[in-house]
Design a protein around this motif. Structure first.
Motif, PDB file in Angstrom:
ATOM      1  N   PHE A  66      28.703  53.728  31.192  1.00 45.53           N
ATOM      2  CA  PHE A  66      27.258  53.587  31.380  1.00 45.53           C
ATOM      3  C   PHE A  66      26.858  53.925  32.807  1.00 45.53           C
ATOM      4  O   PHE A  66      25.888  54.664  33.044  1.00 45.53           O
ATOM      5  CB  PHE A  66      26.823  52.162  31.034  1.00 45.53           C
ATOM      6  N   ILE A  67      27.598  53.413  33.766  1.00 45.68           N
ATOM      7  CA  ILE A  67      27.255  53.643  35.171  1.00 45.68           C
ATOM      8  C   ILE A  67      27.384  55.124  35.525  1.00 45.68           C
ATOM      9  O   ILE A  67      26.473  55.724  36.123  1.00 45.68           O
ATOM     10  CB  ILE A  67      28.158  52.791  36.075  1.00 45.68           C
ATOM     11  N   LEU A  68      28.505  55.726  35.149  1.00 42.72           N
ATOM     12  CA  LEU A  68      28.734  57.128  35.492  1.00 42.72           C
ATOM     13  C   LEU A  68      27.760  58.047  34.775  1.00 42.72           C
ATOM     14  O   LEU A  68      27.228  58.999  35.376  1.00 42.72           O
ATOM     15  CB  LEU A  68      30.175  57.515  35.153  1.00 42.72           C
ATOM     16  N   ALA A  69      27.509  57.793  33.483  1.00 47.61           N
ATOM     17  CA  ALA A  69      26.590  58.644  32.728  1.00 47.61           C
ATOM     18  C   ALA A  69      25.171  58.550  33.286  1.00 47.61           C
ATOM     19  O   ALA A  69      24.482  59.567  33.431  1.00 47.61           O
ATOM     20  CB  ALA A  69      26.604  58.254  31.252  1.00 47.61           C
ATOM     21  N   THR A  70      24.727  57.344  33.603  1.00 43.56           N
ATOM     22  CA  THR A  70      23.377  57.174  34.147  1.00 43.56           C
ATOM     23  C   THR A  70      23.233  57.873  35.492  1.00 43.56           C
ATOM     24  O   THR A  70      22.238  58.571  35.745  1.00 43.56           O
ATOM     25  CB  THR A  70      23.040  55.680  34.291  1.00 43.56           C
ATOM     26  N   LEU A  71      24.219  57.692  36.373  1.00 45.33           N
ATOM     27  CA  LEU A  71      24.163  58.334  37.681  1.00 45.33           C
ATOM     28  C   LEU A  71      24.243  59.851  37.561  1.00 45.33           C
ATOM     29  O   LEU A  71      23.494  60.579  38.231  1.00 45.33           O
ATOM     30  CB  LEU A  71      25.298  57.821  38.568  1.00 45.33           C
ATOM     31  N   PHE A  72      25.142  60.345  36.713  1.00 40.38           N
ATOM     32  CA  PHE A  72      25.307  61.796  36.575  1.00 40.38           C
ATOM     33  C   PHE A  72      24.049  62.442  36.008  1.00 40.38           C
ATOM     34  O   PHE A  72      23.590  63.474  36.516  1.00 40.38           O
ATOM     35  CB  PHE A  72      26.507  62.101  35.675  1.00 40.38           C
ATOM     36  N   ILE A 110      26.845  57.272  25.734  1.00 43.43           N
ATOM     37  CA  ILE A 110      26.821  55.829  26.003  1.00 43.43           C
ATOM     38  C   ILE A 110      26.781  55.039  24.706  1.00 43.43           C
ATOM     39  O   ILE A 110      27.522  54.058  24.532  1.00 43.43           O
ATOM     40  CB  ILE A 110      25.601  55.483  26.884  1.00 43.43           C
ATOM     41  N   ALA A 111      25.912  55.449  23.772  1.00 40.14           N
ATOM     42  CA  ALA A 111      25.761  54.706  22.520  1.00 40.14           C
ATOM     43  C   ALA A 111      27.047  54.719  21.705  1.00 40.14           C
ATOM     44  O   ALA A 111      27.505  53.664  21.229  1.00 40.14           O
ATOM     45  CB  ALA A 111      24.606  55.296  21.705  1.00 40.14           C
ATOM     46  N   LEU A 112      27.656  55.890  21.540  1.00 43.60           N
ATOM     47  CA  LEU A 112      28.842  55.993  20.698  1.00 43.60           C
ATOM     48  C   LEU A 112      30.050  55.325  21.356  1.00 43.60           C
ATOM     49  O   LEU A 112      30.793  54.586  20.700  1.00 43.60           O
ATOM     50  CB  LEU A 112      29.148  57.462  20.399  1.00 43.60           C
ATOM     51  N   TRP A 113      30.252  55.580  22.639  1.00 46.83           N
ATOM     52  CA  TRP A 113      31.410  55.012  23.311  1.00 46.83           C
ATOM     53  C   TRP A 113      31.321  53.482  23.377  1.00 46.83           C
ATOM     54  O   TRP A 113      32.275  52.772  23.053  1.00 46.83           O
ATOM     55  CB  TRP A 113      31.541  55.599  24.709  1.00 46.83           C
ATOM     56  N   THR A 114      30.157  52.976  23.785  1.00 42.95           N
ATOM     57  CA  THR A 114      30.020  51.531  23.967  1.00 42.95           C
ATOM     58  C   THR A 114      30.072  50.797  22.637  1.00 42.95           C
ATOM     59  O   THR A 114      30.730  49.747  22.518  1.00 42.95           O
ATOM     60  CB  THR A 114      28.699  51.206  24.686  1.00 42.95           C
TER      61      THR A 114
END
Length: 329
Positions: A66-72, A110-114
């Motif tokens: 979540f953190i990396l995807a949001t920042l990227f 994020i949705a699928l991984w989490t």
């Protein structure tokens, strides 16, 4: 469900009609967002499933994905301001489309991984047994997991959507300045004070991102419900592959139905079966409306919200059936 899907497709074509109603205002979208936040907060605070939802949300926020995807995604959205699309006066339109597509892909990850990790790991790691030994039943467990993940996705869309909105405003100003149409920089000095250029035309251009962000969240909420329901029974990789397949076919259901309306009865049946069972994700896409900057009627946003709520409810019931007789020992 199929008839309602065709109805939404007709409504989507009406978005591009010359006599379409005025554009959905930013206030309408913000009120809708606030309403969703209030309903989720009440569900998290006033129900037993909310205990699971709050724990899932906290776990998801701490998740590196979540953190990396949001920042990227946020950094890529900002960096894309200076990337030329070679579209002459349509640079900002392509930028909005690219930004929405990028946010959708990041939200999908994020949705699928989490959902795959938090649901599957707790079931296979026997953590769910501890939770279910308390006054929380299996249905509350599934609903709580979904509420927490839906809030996580909403937080992601709010962060990246705010970045896209502000970047679109600057992109429109930047393009107008590059073409010689702009008179001031976005930030400028006037009478010794630092000021922000507020052009109504640029603000209207940025406002076109809001309906797309609202529909994007509805689409991610539907995919999340599918992933949560499947995760109660299958392992992580199978869940991801299945949801990605549903995502691709869901964007092609209208094309599949339209392409087999010939004489082949079997293909027609299969296409209509897919269009009925799988979510019609294409109705959440407004690329054509954004490309032409046509207004988006508030009624269409409401219809899509009802459709997503109905499909999410159906997937929650499907998840109840899958998880009801799952052996946790």
């Amino acid at each position: 469900m199929l008839d309602f899907t065709f109805f939404l497709a007709d409504q989507a074509s009406g978005v591009l009609a010359p006599d379409a109603p005025p554009n959905t205002s930013g206030i309408t979208i913000l009120l809708l967002l606030v309403g969703i936040v209030i309903m989720m907060a009440m569900a998290s605070l006033l129900t037993r499933a909310g205990v699971i939802a709050r724990a899932t949300l906290k776990e998801g926020i701490r998740n590196p994905v979540f953190i990396l995807a949001t920042l990227f995604i946020s950094m890529f959205t900002i960096a894309s301001i200076w990337i030329p699309f070679f579209a002459f006066k349509d640079e900002t339109k392509f930028y909005i489309q690219c930004g929405l597509a990028t946010i959708l892909m990041g939200g999908l990850v994020i949705a699928l991984w989490t959902s795959s990790t938090t649901v599957t790991d707790e079931i296979e790691g026997r953590t769910a047994m501890t939770l279910l030994s308390k006054p929380i039943n299996r249905r509350q467990f599934v609903v709580g997991k979904y509420l927490g993940l839906a809030q996580l996705v909403l937080l992601y869309v709010v962060i990246t959507g705010t970045t896209l909105f502000a970047s679109t405003y600057y992109k429109a100003k930047y393009d107008s300045r590059e073409s010689g149409a702009g008179s001031k920089d976005l930030f400028y000095m006037e009478d010794g004070l630092f000021s922000l250029s507020t052009n109504p035309e640029l603000l209207e251009m940025a406002t076109h991102t809001l309906p797309g962000l609202a529909l994007l969240y509805f689409e991610l909420a539907v995919i999340t419900s599918v992933s949560v329901a499947i995760a109660t029974r299958v392992p992580m990789m199978m869940n991801v592959v299945t949801c990605m397949t549903i995502f691709v076919i869901g964007h092609l259901t209208s094309v599949l139905v339209a392409s087999v309306l010939a004489d082949n009865v079997f293909l027609k049946f299969v296409a209509r079966l897919f269009a009925t069972v799988l979510p019609a994700l294409e109705v959440f896409s407004l690329d054509a409306a954004i490309a032409t900057l046509r207004p988006v009627p508030p009624e269409y946003i409401g219809y899509c919200m009802l459709y997503s709520a109905a499909y999410i409810t159906a997937m929650m019931c499907f998840g109840f059936l899958l998880f009801e007789d799952r052996d946790l020992a």
